[in-house]
Design a protein around this motif. Structure first.
Motif, PDB file in Angstrom:
ATOM      1  N   GLY A 145       0.824  -1.200   0.000  1.00 35.73           N
ATOM      2  CA  GLY A 145       0.000   0.000   0.000  1.00 35.73           C
ATOM      3  C   GLY A 145       0.855   1.245   0.000  1.00 35.73           C
ATOM      4  O   GLY A 145       2.096   1.180   0.052  1.00 35.73           O
ATOM      5  N   VAL A 146       0.201   2.407  -0.084  1.00 38.63           N
ATOM      6  CA  VAL A 146       0.890   3.695   0.014  1.00 38.63           C
ATOM      7  C   VAL A 146       0.293   4.466   1.189  1.00 38.63           C
ATOM      8  O   VAL A 146      -0.921   4.429   1.415  1.00 38.63           O
ATOM      9  CB  VAL A 146       0.794   4.508  -1.289  1.00 38.63           C
ATOM     10  N   PHE A 147       1.164   5.199   1.891  1.00 41.32           N
ATOM     11  CA  PHE A 147       0.767   5.827   3.147  1.00 41.32           C
ATOM     12  C   PHE A 147       1.393   7.217   3.230  1.00 41.32           C
ATOM     13  O   PHE A 147       2.589   7.390   2.962  1.00 41.32           O
ATOM     14  CB  PHE A 147       1.233   4.968   4.330  1.00 41.32           C
ATOM     15  N   HIS A 148       0.584   8.191   3.621  1.00 45.58           N
ATOM     16  CA  HIS A 148       1.102   9.545   3.771  1.00 45.58           C
ATOM     17  C   HIS A 148       2.032   9.614   4.971  1.00 45.58           C
ATOM     18  O   HIS A 148       1.920   8.820   5.909  1.00 45.58           O
ATOM     19  CB  HIS A 148      -0.054  10.535   3.930  1.00 45.58           C
ATOM     20  N   ARG A 149       2.927  10.579   4.958  1.00 48.40           N
ATOM     21  CA  ARG A 149       3.932  10.653   6.023  1.00 48.40           C
ATOM     22  C   ARG A 149       3.312  10.913   7.396  1.00 48.40           C
ATOM     23  O   ARG A 149       3.890  10.551   8.422  1.00 48.40           O
ATOM     24  CB  ARG A 149       4.963  11.734   5.698  1.00 48.40           C
ATOM     25  N   ARG A 150       2.116  11.536   7.431  1.00 44.75           N
ATOM     26  CA  ARG A 150       1.471  11.734   8.730  1.00 44.75           C
ATOM     27  C   ARG A 150       1.062  10.390   9.343  1.00 44.75           C
ATOM     28  O   ARG A 150       1.070  10.241  10.561  1.00 44.75           O
ATOM     29  CB  ARG A 150       0.258  12.673   8.597  1.00 44.75           C
ATOM     30  N   VAL A 151       0.735   9.424   8.490  1.00 40.19           N
ATOM     31  CA  VAL A 151       0.411   8.079   8.972  1.00 40.19           C
ATOM     32  C   VAL A 151       1.668   7.411   9.514  1.00 40.19           C
ATOM     33  O   VAL A 151       1.658   6.797  10.585  1.00 40.19           O
ATOM     34  CB  VAL A 151      -0.210   7.229   7.845  1.00 40.19           C
TER      35      VAL A 151
END
Length: 313
Positions: free
Chosen positions: A162-168
């Motif tokens: 998956g892809v995840f934003h840096r805040r995650v």
């Protein structure tokens, strides 16, 4: 969503994938190069028994955008992912396996889906999963059991990809519990989540390192970490046993009054064995939970990096 120039990190735990690494690297650089010029690839060798670390060293020496981490022992796939995420610097971070069953070309599709729908998390949903029937059955059974036990709701068609934003990723760095289960922990965080159908390839090299024993141990660890329902079931079971015992006692007294006293000894033997077995089972379940607490209070590091090569920024 931010309008800053895109930076991307890809985190990959490596175990038993030495033969697949050159092709994985080729596909990744080709895919990421079309997406952005600012990217990094983080390969975390989880004490692989093959030549994976030698291959990672060679790739990192040739490409300054690649960081290789060599763990001091085998800490497990999900802990290796944690080690990579701790070093990831991208605005967006992709997580994938090393065996090329997760296809790098699907990363831009998931990123585009995240931007289009303003999501922080997009998991790759394996619509046509290429794993063996046994592995799929075990996975499906585990997630159904986890759901029944009151654990976090999950989708058996998704995994780590998956892809995840840096805040995650920043939030996940605060989750340091010793039992690691990457997709479940990400879902627990909340944020805006989604999934996208992706292609899933057959394994190119070797076989899965997850034996039946490892899968069972991982399942037990995750169930204990995410649900206290087994303890509540023990309370209900105890209440049922007390009720049955009272009914049996009344029945035995009645049989004794009728002159059938020969039933008393067998009933006592059976009840002693039953209660003894149930007591040991209950103590075992409680002991497993206590052992999890014991592991947590030790406050040991989740992993230890023995060697590091390549990108250091």
């Amino acid at each position: 969503m931010e309008n800053n120039p895109l930076s991307f990190s890809v985190v990959i735990p490596v175990y038993g994938c030495a033969a697949a690494l050159p092709e994985l690297y080729r596909q990744l650089t080709e895919t990421l190069g079309k997406l952005t010029d600012d990217y990094e690839i983080i390969l975390v060798n989880d004490h692989s028994p093959d030549a994976s670390w030698t291959m990672i060293e060679a790739l990192a020496t040739a490409d300054e955008r690649l960081l290789g981490l060599n763990l001091s022992r085998n800490f497990g796939q999900h802990t290796a992912i944690t080690a990579g995420l701790d070093r990831a610097t991208g605005e967006w971070v992709a997580v994938m396996d090393c065996d090329l069953q997760d296809i790098p070309a699907e990363i831009p599709k998931m990123y585009a889906h995240a931007r289009q729908h303003e999501l922080d998390i997009v998991f790759g949903r394996r619509a046509n999963r290429q794993d063996t029937a046994t592995k799929q059955l075990l996975g499906s059974t585990f997630y159904k059991l986890l759901k029944w036990l009151g654990g976090p709701v999950s989708d058996p068609t998704t995994g780590n990809f998956g892809v995840f934003h840096r805040r995650v990723v920043a939030a996940l760095r605060h989750v340091r519990e010793p039992t690691r289960a990457f997709p479940l922990q990400v879902r627990w965080l909340g944020f805006r989540q989604g999934a996208l159908d992706v292609q899933h390839a057959a394994r190119m090299h070797g076989t899965s390192s997850y034996s039946l024993g490892k899968l069972v141990r991982l399942a037990v660890a995750v169930l204990l970490a995410y649900s206290d329902k087994p303890l509540r079931l023990l309370v209900k079971l105890g209440a049922i046993i007390v009720a049955v015992a009272l009914i049996a006692a009344v029945w035995l007294v009645g049989q004794g009054l009728l002159g059938h006293s020969n039933l008393l000894l067998p009933a006592l033997v059976i009840s002693v064995w039953l209660l003894g077995g149930l007591s040991l089972t209950a103590l075992g379940i409680v002991g497993l939970y206590v052992s999890r607490v014991f592991d947590s209070v030790k406050n040991r590091p989740l992993y230890i990096v023995r060697d590091e090569v390549g990108k250091t920024s």
